[in-house]
Scaffold this motif. Structure first.
Motif, PDB file in Angstrom:
ATOM      1  N   ARG A  42     -11.148  56.085  71.232  1.00 57.59           N
ATOM      2  CA  ARG A  42     -10.815  54.566  72.654  1.00 57.59           C
ATOM      3  C   ARG A  42     -12.031  55.250  74.140  1.00 57.59           C
ATOM      4  NH1 ARG A  42      -4.808  54.497  72.231  1.00 57.59           N
ATOM      5  NH2 ARG A  42      -5.063  53.324  70.522  1.00 57.59           N
ATOM      6  N   PRO A  48     -10.689  52.998  59.331  1.00 52.63           N
ATOM      7  CA  PRO A  48     -11.548  52.092  58.523  1.00 52.63           C
ATOM      8  C   PRO A  48     -11.719  51.199  58.435  1.00 52.63           C
ATOM      9  CG  PRO A  48      -8.781  51.248  59.071  1.00 52.63           C
ATOM     10  CD  PRO A  48      -9.285  52.686  59.471  1.00 52.63           C
ATOM     11  N   SER A  49     -12.208  50.037  59.318  1.00 49.03           N
ATOM     12  CA  SER A  49     -13.137  49.575  60.074  1.00 49.03           C
ATOM     13  C   SER A  49     -14.452  50.302  60.331  1.00 49.03           C
ATOM     14  CB  SER A  49     -12.718  48.933  61.059  1.00 49.03           C
ATOM     15  OG  SER A  49     -11.844  48.315  61.373  1.00 49.03           O
ATOM     16  N   GLU A  59      -3.228  58.836  55.593  1.00 47.12           N
ATOM     17  CA  GLU A  59      -3.224  57.830  55.628  1.00 47.12           C
ATOM     18  C   GLU A  59      -1.382  57.512  55.989  1.00 47.12           C
ATOM     19  OE1 GLU A  59      -1.784  53.381  54.542  1.00 47.12           O
ATOM     20  OE2 GLU A  59      -1.609  55.159  53.118  1.00 47.12           O
ATOM     21  N   ILE A  90      -0.176  59.319  56.566  1.00 49.69           N
ATOM     22  CA  ILE A  90       0.518  60.595  57.058  1.00 49.69           C
ATOM     23  C   ILE A  90       0.585  60.078  58.666  1.00 49.69           C
ATOM     24  CG2 ILE A  90       0.352  62.287  58.545  1.00 49.69           C
ATOM     25  CD1 ILE A  90      -1.035  63.758  55.740  1.00 49.69           C
ATOM     26  N   GLY A  91      -0.466  59.795  58.756  1.00 47.95           N
ATOM     27  CA  GLY A  91       0.045  58.640  60.310  1.00 47.95           C
ATOM     28  C   GLY A  91      -1.030  57.138  60.225  1.00 47.95           C
ATOM     29  N   ASN A  92      -1.232  56.624  61.369  1.00 47.12           N
ATOM     30  CA  ASN A  92      -1.521  55.498  61.732  1.00 47.12           C
ATOM     31  C   ASN A  92      -3.869  55.796  61.851  1.00 47.12           C
ATOM     32  OD1 ASN A  92      -2.546  52.515  62.095  1.00 47.12           O
ATOM     33  ND2 ASN A  92      -1.345  52.384  63.857  1.00 47.12           N
ATOM     34  N   LEU A  93      -4.899  55.318  60.775  1.00 45.57           N
ATOM     35  CA  LEU A  93      -5.316  55.352  61.217  1.00 45.57           C
ATOM     36  C   LEU A  93      -6.160  54.687  61.405  1.00 45.57           C
ATOM     37  CD1 LEU A  93      -6.326  57.228  57.187  1.00 45.57           C
ATOM     38  CD2 LEU A  93      -5.749  58.427  59.857  1.00 45.57           C
ATOM     39  N   SER A  94      -6.208  53.427  61.743  1.00 46.41           N
ATOM     40  CA  SER A  94      -6.181  52.699  62.485  1.00 46.41           C
ATOM     41  C   SER A  94      -6.374  52.294  64.020  1.00 46.41           C
ATOM     42  CB  SER A  94      -6.299  51.191  61.385  1.00 46.41           C
ATOM     43  OG  SER A  94      -5.053  50.844  60.757  1.00 46.41           O
ATOM     44  N   ALA A  95      -5.322  52.993  64.558  1.00 50.56           N
ATOM     45  CA  ALA A  95      -5.158  52.365  65.851  1.00 50.56           C
ATOM     46  C   ALA A  95      -6.193  52.959  67.055  1.00 50.56           C
ATOM     47  CB  ALA A  95      -4.181  52.827  66.016  1.00 50.56           C
ATOM     48  N   ILE A 103      -4.659  60.506  65.781  1.00 48.59           N
ATOM     49  CA  ILE A 103      -3.183  61.428  66.312  1.00 48.59           C
ATOM     50  C   ILE A 103      -1.908  61.529  65.194  1.00 48.59           C
ATOM     51  CG2 ILE A 103      -0.808  61.597  67.848  1.00 48.59           C
ATOM     52  CD1 ILE A 103      -2.576  59.671  69.806  1.00 48.59           C
TER      53      ILE A 103
END
Lengths: 429, 615
Positions: A15, A46-47, A128, A130-135, A140
C-alpha cells in the motif's frame, strides 16, 4: 569488500508505494544511490514472488542478481560513473503482526529475510493458512510475533527474523502505544533468537545503546522505502563478500564484519521530542519528566515522543557507548543538500537536474556523501557542494527536533543569510 | 485460561436427574457443560457401565468435540458417541448388512446428471433437499415424483445408498427385527441426545424404537434455536416427546453465562415466555445501525473492526488497552450473497478473515483440477483418471463419464484410451494427458508440469491468476526433481487431514447465521436486518425466522450490532419487522455518519438546483 545493505523496503504491491518499485527501478536506483545489496521486500505477495522468480537468478550463495538481459537494458541508460557497480538482491519481507498479549492489543512489524526461493515458498505456504497474503505486500496477520519467529526457525535456521523500526509508537516492538517494554516480554523463551533490531528512521544507534537488552545484539538500519528514490536512506555497512550467509552470520555474531550503520538524524522524525503542537510546546524527555507529562499551557497530557520512550526503558544515560559499538554515519540525502544550497524545494526540476549532473560526473550518492575527497568534488565543478558535504560529514548541521506530528528540520544553514554567506556561486550547480 | 463455573442449581438438577429428562438449554446456559457433566455423573457417580451409554449428536464435529471433552479415544472407548447416521451405519454393518454409501461428490454428480437429462429448472442443492425431505417424511408421498425415482434408480444401479436411505433402512430394520430392537434397548440404558431441536421425524421414530420403559433418556437442546425446519427438523419435537412420554421431567436452564445484560434483555423479547437471566454484570452494547446501502454497510463494519483493534496503519492508529483479536469478531448474514461487498472491502483493508464453509486455495476449482492431474500423472490408474473427469473444472458431459466407467472392465489406462478416445470432447483430454505423461516420463519437474497443465487446459486467466500464482509460490519448496510430485502429493494429503485452514488462526469470521450456531464471539454484527432477509417473508415460516434471528443475536458476548440499509441492490428496503419486537430499553439506534453526510450533500444539491431555477 565493503557492502552497503538495505534489507527493508517494499514493492509496488504494498500500500501507498510508488508504481516504479519494480526490480528494474530498484536496480537502477541501487546504482544511483550506491546500495550494493537490496532487499526485495514483499516476498509473501504471490504476484511479486512470481516476478522475483521470473526476473532474478541465483548469484553468490543466498543472493540473486537481475537477469543479464534485463540488467543490460537498464545499464544502457546509465552513465559510466555509476554503471559499473554490481547490484545483488536478497529475499525479504515485512509482516504486520496484530494480536493481543498480556491484556493489550500489540502491533509489531517484523522483517523476515530468507536465503532461497524454496524457503520463501515454505514460509508462504505456512502463512497462507493464517492470513490473506495477496491483499498487501506487507500482510496483516493475527499472529503472535513469537509464533512467526517459531515458524521461521522451524523452516530454516538461516532465516533471519528482525523486529522492524522498533521505536515507532504504533507498530513496533518497543512502541509506546502498542509495543512491549522488553524483548523478553514479546518473545519469552525465544528472546535469545532475536539477534538484531532495526533502528528505523526515528532512532539512531546512540538511542538504542542506552537499552540493556540491546547491548550485545546487532543494531541495523534500513530504508523502509516506499519509492525507489528512497532506498538506502538508512542502511547497514558490512565488510564481507557478496554472500547471504556471511551477511547473516555477521549480524548474528555482531562481529567486526558488521561495520556500522548509515543514519538519518533521528531528530527529523515527527515524534522525536514531546510536546503539544497547538500549544506550541516542545520539550525534551527530561523536561517532560519534570512536568510529569503535563502540558504547562493546556494542562493536558503531553504527546510523548520516541526519545521519551527510550528514556523510559533505558538503563544507561544519554551518550552511553557500549564497548562493542559500531560506526554511526549521519547523512542528509544529496537531493536535499542540493535543494538547500539552491534555496528551492527538493521536488523541483532544477534539483533533480543538478542531482543527475552531480552523480553523472562524480559517481553514486553514497560515494559522494561518504568517500570522495571534498577536494575532488570541488575540482569537478561543485565547490559549494563540497563544502556542504564536508559539513554533513562533520555533523555540523542545524537540528530542530520534531514533536507531536511536526517533522523535525535538519538544515545546513540556520537562515537565509547564512545560506547566502555560504557562497556566491550557486549558479554553477 | 480455563474458567470453572459453579454449577447452577438447574444444571445440577439436570445432571443428577434420576429418571428421563428434557433439558431446555437456552443460548449460553452451559448446554455442553451440562451434557458432559451428565456423562461424568453416570460414569463416576452412578458407576454405569460405559457400554450402556449412547450419545447422539447432529454433526460429526459435535461428536468429535464430545469425545475430546471426555478425553477418550474413539476406538478404545466403550461409550458410543456419534451421529444418528454413524450410529445407524455401525449397527447395520454389525448386523451383517452390506451397505455401500455414495460419496457426496458422486451424489452431486448424479443429481447434476438428472437435472441435465430431464432439463429441470432447479439447482442441485434444492434437488438434494427435495430428495432428502422426501426420504425423511416418506409418509407424505405426494412429493414423490419421477425425478426422485430416477435418482434412486441411479443409486441402485451401482448398489449405493445415500445418507437418508441409511436412516430409513435402519428404521425399517428396527421395526422388523425384534431381536435387534431388544438388543439395542437392553444394551443402551442411557441415551443422551444433544441439540435435540434438530431432530427430524424419522430420527425421532428411530429413537422411539431404541428406548423402552427402563431407558433413561436425557435430551438437551433449545426449541428456540430450531433453525433447520427447512431441512426436516421438527420444531415440535420437544412437545412431541412430552406427549409420548408424559412422565419425563422438564428442566429449563435459565442462566445465561455468555452475553452481557443488554444482549440478554433484548434477545429475550423474541421469546418472552422463556426468558434468560444474564450472569454477566456488564451491560454490554446492542446497537441498531442505519446506513445508506450495501457499500456503506460494509465500510461501517470494516471501520468498526479497524477502530476496535486500534488501527491497521499509521493514519488510523489509536490507543487500545483492551484485549481485542480479529477472531473476536463475527459478521453474520442470511446468505453468502450478502457478504460479497464485505469480502471486497475486507480484502482492501487487509484485515485477515475467513468465511465459514469457504473453500481454501487447494479446493478452488482450478487448483483442485491441477492437483487431480498431478495425482494422475504420478499414479496413472483409472481411479485417478476418473477424478480428473469428475472435476468441475472440465464440466464434462456426463455421458462421456459413463462410457469410460462402462469400460471399467479393463482397468488399464493404455487399453482404455485407444478404445474410447474417439468420443467427442474426450479425444482432446486424452491427447493432452498423453502429452503430459510424456513430459512426466521425460523427468519434467513439478513447477514446469503445473505450467504445462495450465497451458494445455487454459487455466490461467485474469480471475484465476492470483490463485495460480499463490499455488505456484507454494510449489517452489518441493523443488523440480523427480521426487517433487511425490513430495507435493504428500503435502496435499497432510493439508487435507489438517483441514487446509489453520483453525486456530486469528481471523475475523464471516458466516451465515445457520453456520454460526453453537459459536460465540465478543463482537457480533448481524448484516441486513431487513424484511426479506431477516425474515424472509415469502415462503418462509415466520416462527423459524424469529428463531434464526434469536440464534444470530445470542452469538454475541459483549457487543451486538444489527445493520440495515436504506437501499440494497438499488432497491429500497424496509427495516426488519422484528424491530418492533426487540425495540425498547437496552438497544441504541444510530445513523451511520456516512449516511448523514450523504443526506446533507443531497440537500445542498437540491437547494442549489432549486435556486438555479430562478435564473
Amino acid at each position: 569488500m565493503q557492502l552497503i545493505v538495505d534489507l527493508h523496503l517494499h514493492s509496488h504491491f504494498s500500500r501507498a508505494t510508488s508504481k516504479s518499485l519494480t526490480l528494474e527501478g530498484l536496480y537502477k536506483w541501487g546504482k544511483i544511490k550506491g546500495v550494493n545489496v537490496i532487499g526485495t521486500g514483499d516476498f509473501t505477495h504471490p504476484s511479486w514472488f512470481s516476478e522475483l522468480r521470473d526476473k532474478l537468478e541465483p548469484a553468490e550463495p543466498g543472493l540473486f542478481r537481475l537477469k543479464p538481459t534485463i540488467a543490460a537494458d537498464i545499464d544502457k541508460s546509465l552513465s559510466e560513473s555509476i554503471k559499473k557497480q554490481e547490484i545483488r538482491f536478497i529475499l525479504t519481507s515485512e509482516i504486520s503482526n496484530i494480536y493481543s498479549k498480556l491484556g493489550k492489543v500489540r502491533k509489531l512489524h517484523n522483517l523476515v529475510i530468507a536465503p532461497s526461493f524454496e524457503d520463501v515458498s515454505k514460509i508462504n505456504s505456512y502463512l497462507e493458512r493464517i492470513g490473506n497474503l495477496s491483499a498487501d505486500g506487507r500482510p496483516i496477520l493475527g499472529l503472535d510475533s513469537k509464533e512467526l519467529l517459531k515458524i521461521c526457525l522451524k523452516i530454516n535456521e538461516n532465516i533471519l527474523f528482525i523486529p522492524a523500526h522498533i521505536w515507532t509508537p504504533w507498530f513496533a516492538m518497543f512502541g509506546s502505544k502498542s509495543g512491549f517494554d522488553s524483548i523478553k516480554e514479546a518473545f519469552d523463551e525465544l528472546s535469545g533468537e532475536i539477534v538484531a533490531v532495526e533502528t528505523g528512521l526515528s532512532s539512531d544507534p546512540w538511542m538504542n545503546w542506552r537499552i540493556k537488552e540491546l547491548q550485545n545484539i546487532a543494531i541495523i538500519s534500513n530504508s523502509d522505502a516506499h519509492s525507489p528514490q528512497k532506498i538506502g536512506r538508512e542502511a547497514t555497512i558490512f565488510d564481507c563478500p557478496f554472500d547471504y550467509f556471511q551477511i547473516i552470520s555477521a549480524i548474528k555474531n555482531n562481529d567486526e564484519r558488521l561495520l556500522g550503520t548509515i543514519e538519518f538524524f533521528p531528530e527529523e522524525g515527527k515524534y522525536h521530542f514531546d510536546g503539544h503542537r497547538i500549544c506550541n510546546v516542545k520539550l525534551s524527555a527530561d523536561e517532560t519528566k519534570k512536568l510529569d507529562r503535563i502540558c504547562p499551557v493546556c494542562h493536558h497530557q503531553l504527546t510523548v515522543g520516541v526519545n521519551f520512550r527510550v528514556s523510559e526503558l533505558a538503563s544507561f544515560p544519554v551518550g552511553f557507548k557500549p564497548e562493542n559499538h559500531k560506526k554511526v554515519e549521519y547523512i542528509i540525502p544529496l537531493p536535499e543538500i542540493i535543494a538547500e544550497l539552491k534555496g528551492v524545494s527538493v521536488s523541483t526540476k532544477s534539483v533533480s537536474d543538478t542531482f543527475i549532473k552531480v552523480y553523472n560526473t562524480l559517481g553514486n550518492e553514497f560515494a559522494i556523501l561518504r568517500n570522495i575527497p571534498t577536494k575532488l568534488i570541488s575540482e569537478a565543478g561543485f565547490p559549494e557542494l563540497s563544502l556542504a558535504v564536508d559539513l554533513v560529514r562533520r555533523n555540523k548541521v542545524e537540528i530542530e527536533p520534531g514533536y507531536d506530528g511536526v517533522y523535525g528540520k535538519i538544515r545546513l544553514f540556520k537562515d537565509e543569510r547564512a545560506r547566502k554567506n555560504f557562497g556566491g556561486q550557486m549558479s554553477l550547480l | 485460561m480455563n474458567v470453572i463455573f459453579q454449577r447452577t442449581s438447574e444444571q445440577e438438577k439436570a445432571i443428577k436427574s434420576q429418571g428421563s429428562v428434557i433439558v431446555k438449554a437456552g443460548p449460553g446456559t452451559g448446554k455442553t457443560m451440562t451434557l458432559i457433566g451428565r456423562i461424568y455423573f453416570l460414569l463416576n457417580d452412578l458407576k454405569i457401565n460405559p457400554e450402556e451409554i449412547l450419545v447422539l449428536t447432529f454433526t460429526q464435529k459435535a461428536a468429535q468435540e464430545i469425545k475430546e471433552r471426555l478425553n477418550i479415544e474413539s476406538e478404545k472407548s466403550a461409550i458410543t458417541v456419534g451421529t444418528f447416521h454413524s450410529f445407524a451405519l455401525e449397527v447395520l454393518l454389525d448386523e451383517g448388512l452390506k451397505i455401500k454409501l455414495a460419496s457426496e461428490a458422486l451424489r452431486q454428480k448424479i443429481i447434476k446428471e438428472i437435472i441435465l437429462e430431464e432439463r429441470l429448472k432447479t439447482t442441485a442443492r434444492s434437488f438434494a433437499e427435495n430428495v432428502s425431505n422426501f426420504k425423511n417424511f416418506n409418509s407424505n408421498s405426494s412429493n414423490l415424483n419421477k425425478d426422485i425415482l430416477l435418482y434412486q434408480s441411479k443409486l441402485e444401479r451401482d448398489d449405493l445408498k445415500d445418507f437418508d436411505d441409511l436412516l430409513s433402512i435402519f428404521h425399517t430394520k428396527l421395526k422388523e427385527d425384534l431381536k435387534l430392537k431388544n438388543k439395542l434397548q437392553s444394551r443402551f440404558g442411557h441415551i443422551l441426545i444433544d441439540e435435540f431441536q434438530d431432530t427430524n421425524i424419522l430420527q425421532y421414530e428411530i429413537l422411539k424404537q431404541v428406548i423402552n420403559s427402563r431407558s433413561h433418556l436425557f435430551v438437551i437442546g433449545d426449541p428456540n434455536q430450531s433453525i433447520y425446519e427447512f431441512r426436516g427438523a421438527d420444531a415440535q419435537v420437544f412437545s412431541r416427546l412430552k406427549d409420548d412420554y408424559s412422565e419425563i421431567e422438564d428442566i429449563r436452564l435459565t442462566k445465561n453465562f455468555r452475553s452481557c445484560q443488554d444482549i440478554v434483555q433484548v434477545s429475550n423479547r423474541l421469546f418472552p415466555k422463556s426468558p434468560l437471566n444474564p450472569n454477566q454484570t456488564d451491560r454490554g452494547k446492542v446497537m441498531l445501525i442505519e446506513t445508506l446501502n450495501e457499500y456503506t454497510e460494509s465500510e461501517w463494519i470494516v471501520n468498526l473492526i479497524t477502530t476496535s483493534i486500534g488501527g491497521l496503519d499509521l493514519n488510523q492508529a489509536v490507543s487500545n488497552d483492551k484485549e481485542v483479536n480479529f477472531s473476536d469478531f463475527a459478521i453474520l448474514y442470511r446468505n453468502h450473497n450478502l457478504s460479497k461487498i464485505l469480502v471486497q472491502k475486507l480484502k482492501e483493508s487487509g484485515i485477515p478473515f475467513q468465511r465459514i464453509g469457504e473453500s481454501s486455495l487447494y479446493e478452488k476449482k482450478e487448483v483442485s483440477f491441477i492437483i487431480c492431474v498431478l495425482k494422475f500423472l504420478n499414479h496413472q490408474v483409472m481411479d485417478n483418471f476418473y477424478l480428473i473427469l469428475e472435476n468441475d473444472f472440465l464440466n464434462l458431459d456426463y455421458k462421456i463419464l459413463h462410457k469410460v466407467k462402462d469400460f471399467n472392465g479393463k482397468k488399464i489406462w493404455l487399453d482404455m484410451k485407444s478404445n474410447i478416445s474417439s468420443e467427442k470432447g474426450f479425444t482432446e483430454i486424452v491427447l493432452k494427458l498423453e502429452e503430459l505423461i510424456k513430459s512426466f516420463k521425460d523427468g519434467v519437474g513439478l513447477q514446469q508440469l503445473v505450467l504445462s497443465i495450465c497451458d494445455k487446459f487454459q487455466i490461467k486467466n485474469e480471475s484465476t491468476n492470483l490463485d495460480i500464482e499463490q499455488f505456484l509460490s507454494i510449489l517452489i519448496q518441493f523443488g523440480n526433481d523427480n521426487y517433487s510430485i511425490d513430495k507435493f502429493i504428500h503435502f496435499i494429503s497432510w493439508l487435507n487431514e489438517n483441514n487446509f485452514y489453520d483453525k486456530k488462526s486469528n481471523k475475523v469470521v464471516l458466516s451465515t447465521i445457520h453456520s454460526a450456531k453453537g459459536l460465540e464471539f465478543k463482537y457480533v454484527v448481524v448484516m441486513g436486518f431487513e424484511d426479506n432477509l431477516i425474515p424472509i417473508i415469502k415462503g418462509g415460516s415466520i416462527k423459524e425466522e424469529k428463531r434464526l434471528l434469536y440464534v444470530a443475536m445470542t452469538r454475541a458476548k459483549n457487543e451486538l450490532y444489527l445493520t440495515y440499509t436504506r437501499i440494497r441492490n438499488k432497491r429500497k428496503t424496509k427495516i426488519s419487522q422484528f424491530k418492533n419486537i426487540i425495540k425498547g430499553e437496552g438497544i441504541v439506534e444510530m445513523v451511520d455518519k456516512s449516511l448523514e453526510r450523504r443526506i446533507k450533500a443531497k440537500e445542498k444539491w437540491k437547494l442549489r438546483n432549486s435556486q438555479l431555477k430562478f435564473f
